[in-house]
Design a protein around this motif. Sequence first.
Motif, PDB file in Angstrom:
ATOM      1  N   TRP A   1      27.261   9.327   1.121  1.00 43.96           N
ATOM      2  CA  TRP A   1      27.046   8.492  -0.069  1.00 43.96           C
ATOM      3  C   TRP A   1      26.531   7.108   0.327  1.00 43.96           C
ATOM      4  CZ3 TRP A   1      28.482   3.926  -2.324  1.00 43.96           C
ATOM      5  CH2 TRP A   1      28.238   3.806  -3.689  1.00 43.96           C
ATOM      6  N   GLU A   2      27.133   6.529   1.356  1.00 46.69           N
ATOM      7  CA  GLU A   2      26.724   5.199   1.792  1.00 46.69           C
ATOM      8  C   GLU A   2      25.306   5.215   2.357  1.00 46.69           C
ATOM      9  OE1 GLU A   2      26.780   1.123   2.532  1.00 46.69           O
ATOM     10  OE2 GLU A   2      27.981   2.403   1.216  1.00 46.69           O
ATOM     11  N   PHE A   3      24.941   6.287   3.040  1.00 47.20           N
ATOM     12  CA  PHE A   3      23.585   6.416   3.572  1.00 47.20           C
ATOM     13  C   PHE A   3      22.575   6.409   2.433  1.00 47.20           C
ATOM     14  CE2 PHE A   3      19.952   8.696   5.415  1.00 47.20           C
ATOM     15  CZ  PHE A   3      19.848   8.082   6.650  1.00 47.20           C
ATOM     16  N   TYR A   4      22.831   7.181   1.396  1.00 51.09           N
ATOM     17  CA  TYR A   4      21.961   7.189   0.217  1.00 51.09           C
ATOM     18  C   TYR A   4      21.900   5.808  -0.416  1.00 51.09           C
ATOM     19  CZ  TYR A   4      20.971  12.189  -0.427  1.00 51.09           C
ATOM     20  OH  TYR A   4      20.489  13.469  -0.304  1.00 51.09           O
ATOM     21  N   ARG A   5      23.065   5.183  -0.588  1.00 51.99           N
ATOM     22  CA  ARG A   5      23.098   3.884  -1.275  1.00 51.99           C
ATOM     23  C   ARG A   5      22.251   2.850  -0.531  1.00 51.99           C
ATOM     24  NH1 ARG A   5      24.989  -0.912  -1.235  1.00 51.99           N
ATOM     25  NH2 ARG A   5      25.911  -0.609   0.834  1.00 51.99           N
ATOM     26  N   GLN A   6      22.336   2.851   0.798  1.00 48.32           N
ATOM     27  CA  GLN A   6      21.566   1.878   1.574  1.00 48.32           C
ATOM     28  C   GLN A   6      20.064   2.145   1.468  1.00 48.32           C
ATOM     29  OE1 GLN A   6      22.913   1.352   5.611  1.00 48.32           O
ATOM     30  NE2 GLN A   6      25.065   1.337   5.019  1.00 48.32           N
ATOM     31  N   LEU A   7      19.666   3.410   1.558  1.00 49.88           N
ATOM     32  CA  LEU A   7      18.238   3.718   1.451  1.00 49.88           C
ATOM     33  C   LEU A   7      17.695   3.373   0.061  1.00 49.88           C
ATOM     34  CD1 LEU A   7      17.804   7.111   3.344  1.00 49.88           C
ATOM     35  CD2 LEU A   7      16.830   4.895   3.961  1.00 49.88           C
ATOM     36  N   ILE A   8      18.466   3.665  -0.969  1.00 45.19           N
ATOM     37  CA  ILE A   8      18.027   3.340  -2.327  1.00 45.19           C
ATOM     38  C   ILE A   8      17.903   1.828  -2.489  1.00 45.19           C
ATOM     39  CG2 ILE A   8      18.695   3.413  -4.756  1.00 45.19           C
ATOM     40  CD1 ILE A   8      19.967   6.169  -4.154  1.00 45.19           C
ATOM     41  N   ALA A   9      18.846   1.080  -1.931  1.00 47.86           N
ATOM     42  CA  ALA A   9      18.778  -0.383  -2.021  1.00 47.86           C
ATOM     43  C   ALA A   9      17.528  -0.919  -1.323  1.00 47.86           C
ATOM     44  CB  ALA A   9      20.038  -0.996  -1.415  1.00 47.86           C
ATOM     45  N   LEU A  10      17.185  -0.344  -0.173  1.00 49.23           N
ATOM     46  CA  LEU A  10      15.963  -0.766   0.515  1.00 49.23           C
ATOM     47  C   LEU A  10      14.735  -0.450  -0.328  1.00 49.23           C
ATOM     48  CD1 LEU A  10      16.674   0.330   4.192  1.00 49.23           C
ATOM     49  CD2 LEU A  10      16.408  -2.011   3.361  1.00 49.23           C
ATOM     50  N   ARG A  11      14.736   0.703  -0.961  1.00 53.77           N
ATOM     51  CA  ARG A  11      13.608   1.086  -1.822  1.00 53.77           C
ATOM     52  C   ARG A  11      13.413   0.066  -2.929  1.00 53.77           C
ATOM     53  NH1 ARG A  11       9.490   5.160  -1.755  1.00 53.77           N
ATOM     54  NH2 ARG A  11       8.540   4.973  -3.782  1.00 53.77           N
ATOM     55  N   HIS A  12      14.489  -0.400  -3.513  1.00 47.06           N
ATOM     56  CA  HIS A  12      14.398  -1.387  -4.587  1.00 47.06           C
ATOM     57  C   HIS A  12      14.026  -2.775  -4.049  1.00 47.06           C
ATOM     58  CE1 HIS A  12      15.670   1.381  -7.576  1.00 47.06           C
ATOM     59  NE2 HIS A  12      16.934   1.446  -7.209  1.00 47.06           N
ATOM     60  N   ARG A  13      14.461  -3.079  -2.852  1.00 43.72           N
ATOM     61  CA  ARG A  13      14.283  -4.441  -2.321  1.00 43.72           C
ATOM     62  C   ARG A  13      12.843  -4.720  -1.901  1.00 43.72           C
ATOM     63  NH1 ARG A  13      17.482  -7.014   2.922  1.00 43.72           N
ATOM     64  NH2 ARG A  13      16.427  -9.043   2.918  1.00 43.72           N
ATOM     65  N   TYR A  14      12.169  -3.730  -1.327  1.00 44.73           N
ATOM     66  CA  TYR A  14      10.858  -3.973  -0.728  1.00 44.73           C
ATOM     67  C   TYR A  14       9.744  -3.364  -1.575  1.00 44.73           C
ATOM     68  CZ  TYR A  14      13.329  -5.645   3.365  1.00 44.73           C
ATOM     69  OH  TYR A  14      14.136  -6.370   4.211  1.00 44.73           O
ATOM     70  N   GLN A  15       8.880  -4.229  -2.067  1.00 46.20           N
ATOM     71  CA  GLN A  15       7.750  -3.761  -2.877  1.00 46.20           C
ATOM     72  C   GLN A  15       6.811  -2.869  -2.078  1.00 46.20           C
ATOM     73  OE1 GLN A  15       6.007  -7.393  -4.749  1.00 46.20           O
ATOM     74  NE2 GLN A  15       6.328  -6.234  -6.643  1.00 46.20           N
ATOM     75  N   CYS A  16       6.732  -3.097  -0.783  1.00 45.62           N
ATOM     76  CA  CYS A  16       5.815  -2.278   0.012  1.00 45.62           C
ATOM     77  C   CYS A  16       6.252  -0.820   0.036  1.00 45.62           C
ATOM     78  CB  CYS A  16       5.664  -2.833   1.424  1.00 45.62           C
ATOM     79  SG  CYS A  16       7.144  -2.774   2.441  1.00 45.62           S
ATOM     80  N   LEU A  17       7.542  -0.542  -0.169  1.00 47.56           N
ATOM     81  CA  LEU A  17       7.991   0.840  -0.240  1.00 47.56           C
ATOM     82  C   LEU A  17       7.665   1.466  -1.592  1.00 47.56           C
ATOM     83  CD1 LEU A  17      11.467   0.711   1.551  1.00 47.56           C
ATOM     84  CD2 LEU A  17       9.243   1.400   2.492  1.00 47.56           C
ATOM     85  N   GLN A  18       7.431   0.651  -2.599  1.00 51.05           N
ATOM     86  CA  GLN A  18       7.093   1.141  -3.929  1.00 51.05           C
ATOM     87  C   GLN A  18       5.581   1.239  -4.130  1.00 51.05           C
ATOM     88  OE1 GLN A  18       8.901  -1.823  -6.393  1.00 51.05           O
ATOM     89  NE2 GLN A  18      10.950  -1.500  -5.539  1.00 51.05           N
TER      90      GLN A  18
ATOM     91  N   ARG B   1       4.191   0.655   6.023  1.00 50.34           N
ATOM     92  CA  ARG B   1       3.996   0.437   4.593  1.00 50.34           C
ATOM     93  C   ARG B   1       3.732  -1.056   4.404  1.00 50.34           C
ATOM     94  NH1 ARG B   1       5.973   3.912   0.895  1.00 50.34           N
ATOM     95  NH2 ARG B   1       4.351   2.918  -0.389  1.00 50.34           N
ATOM     96  N   GLN B   2       2.627  -1.384   3.742  1.00 51.08           N
ATOM     97  CA  GLN B   2       2.242  -2.791   3.602  1.00 51.08           C
ATOM     98  C   GLN B   2       1.785  -3.066   2.183  1.00 51.08           C
ATOM     99  OE1 GLN B   2      -0.835  -4.119   6.261  1.00 51.08           O
ATOM    100  NE2 GLN B   2      -0.372  -6.269   5.911  1.00 51.08           N
ATOM    101  N   TYR B   3       2.278  -4.196   1.648  1.00 51.45           N
ATOM    102  CA  TYR B   3       1.865  -4.654   0.329  1.00 51.45           C
ATOM    103  C   TYR B   3       1.851  -6.173   0.367  1.00 51.45           C
ATOM    104  CZ  TYR B   3       1.622  -5.090  -4.760  1.00 51.45           C
ATOM    105  OH  TYR B   3       1.235  -5.389  -6.046  1.00 51.45           O
ATOM    106  N   GLY B   4       0.671  -6.767   0.214  1.00 48.26           N
ATOM    107  CA  GLY B   4       0.554  -8.213   0.352  1.00 48.26           C
ATOM    108  C   GLY B   4       0.940  -8.624   1.757  1.00 48.26           C
ATOM    109  N   ASP B   5       1.822  -9.604   1.874  1.00 49.51           N
ATOM    110  CA  ASP B   5       2.245 -10.064   3.203  1.00 49.51           C
ATOM    111  C   ASP B   5       3.558  -9.411   3.635  1.00 49.51           C
ATOM    112  OD1 ASP B   5       4.005 -11.275   1.498  1.00 49.51           O
ATOM    113  OD2 ASP B   5       3.652 -13.325   2.199  1.00 49.51           O
ATOM    114  N   GLU B   6       3.960  -8.353   2.942  1.00 54.86           N
ATOM    115  CA  GLU B   6       5.192  -7.644   3.267  1.00 54.86           C
ATOM    116  C   GLU B   6       4.847  -6.364   4.019  1.00 54.86           C
ATOM    117  OE1 GLU B   6       8.832  -7.246   0.417  1.00 54.86           O
ATOM    118  OE2 GLU B   6       7.647  -5.406   0.219  1.00 54.86           O
TER     119      GLU B   6
END
Length: 491
Positions: free
Chosen positions: A384-401, A419-424
Motif C-alpha cells: 500500500w505504501e509503495f503505491y501511495r508513494q508512486l501516486i504522490a510522485l505522479r501528482h507532484r511532477y508535471q513531467c510525469l503527466q 521524462r521532461q516538461y519545461g525545466d523539470e
Amino acid sequence: MVATPDWVKKAVFYQIFPDRFAIGHHQAIAVAQQPKLEPWETPLTVQGYKGGNLWGVIEQLDYLQELGITALYLTPIFQSACNHRYHTHDYYQVDPLLGGNEALQALLTAVHEREMKVVLDGVFNHASRGFYFFNDILENGPHSPWLDWFYIEDWPLSAYDGSLPANYRGWVDLRALPQFNHDNPDVREYLMRVGEYWIAQGIDGWRLDVPDCVKAEGFWAEFRRRVKAINPEAYIVGEIWCDASPWLGGDQFDGVMNYRFTEPTVAFTIGDRLQKEHLRGEEYRPYPALNADAYGEKISQLLQRHPWEIQLTQLNLLNSHDTARLLTLANGDRPSVNLALLLMFTFPGAPCVYYGDEVGLAGGADPDCRRVFPAKTDWDLDCWEFYRQLIALRHRYQCLQLGDYKILVTAGMGYAFQRQYGDETLIIAVNAGDNVTEISLSPEILDLDKIERIESIFTTDSQIEIQQTPSVLSVTMPPQSGKIFRFGHQE
C-alpha cells in the motif's frame, strides 16, 4: 488537431468491480426483505453475488483520496442478471443490488465534491436475454416489432437450450448476449441517447466494452460527437486489445485500455517468472521474456503509433477484471511487480489501479481475479505504501503527466529513460535482471554540457549506488531494482 480531456492527463484511475469492492451501510434495495447473498469471506462462485454496492464506494472515498486516486472506472452498473453486469437488462436503471439510480446520483455528488471523476462501462455491442426488446422477441417470436434490432436467423429461437441452434447471433456465440444490429437506425439512435443521457446526468466519461465488434460505419465517430457536444471534457476510452490505431486518430476515442503497454512491461519485469497457466485467450500475450533492448523497441513503436495528445490520455494498466492479477502472474515475486508499477506510473498516459492490487490482493484468471476487497487485517501495508508513494510522485511532477519520453540506455536488463516538461526533468533507471548491472549516462546522452548534481527522489532498493563526475553518471543497480532521480537545482 486532436483534442483530448485535460483532466485525464493528470488523473490516477481506480478500477472497481462493484459487486466485490465494498458493501455500504445504506439500504441497498427498496424491498422488505434482504436478498440472499454469498458471505463476503467465502470463496467466489461464478454466478453468486457478494453484495458490493455504490453506497460502499461512497463510504470508501476517503480511503481512495488518501491513496491519491482522482478518477474511478466502474465496470457495468446497469440492471442485469449477472454479478459482472455485462448482460444489460435496462440501460436507464442502475441495478437495484447496487443501490439504484439514487446511489449513482449520490456517488456523483460525493465524487465531484472531492474534484474526482467517474467513468462508467458502456456495453453497447450486445444486450441480454432480459433486455426488453429482445425479451419481446422471445415471447412473441416473428410477431415482435423488434426483430430488426438483432440478428435473427431462423425459428424457433433457443435462448437457453444448448442442444438446439440458438438461431440468433450472440457476441462470441454466447446465447446470453444477443448482439445488436447497429445498422438499424433505431438501434443506433437508442444507444446514442443512452450515451448522451448519462453524460447529461453527470458522469465524466465512458469506457466502451468490445467496441471493435461494432462494425456499423461511423458509429463511434457519431458517438464521440454527441457525447462531446454535452461535455467536451468527457473521456471516451475503448477496450481494444489489438493495435488500436483505427480508433485513435482523434475522431473516435481519447484512448484505449493500453494492453499494448501492459504486455511488454510484464514480459520485461516478470520475464520467465510468468505463470502462464493463469493466462486465457490469445489477445493478451505478455511473453516471451524481453531484455531491455527489446522492451525499448516495443515502447518506441507504441509511442510512435498514435498522436501525442492520445498518448497522454491512454489508460495504462497492469491487470484488470479480464486478466489474472500481476502478483499471481509473477508467482508472488513482489520486486518484479514493483518494477512494473514503477514503469507504469512513469509512463505517458493515465495509470489505472485495479481494486485491491494496492493491498496485495492476488487472483488467477476470471473469476479468481474478481475476489472481494480484503479486510484491513489482510492488507500488505508495504505494498500500500509503495503505491501511495508512486501516486504522490505522479501528482507532484508535471513531467510525469505531460512530459516527453526519451529512452536513454538499453543494456542487458538495464533500462533508463527521461521524462521532461519545461525545466523539470526526471531520470528513471531500472534493472529487471537477476544480476547487478551498471547504467552509465554521459552528458551527450542527457543532452547536457556536463552532469549536474543528482538528487534521488524514489528508490526500490537502498543498495543502489550513484557515482557522479562531470563526464559520467554511473548507477550500480542490484537485481530487480529501480530508481528515480532529478537534477538537484530543480525545485
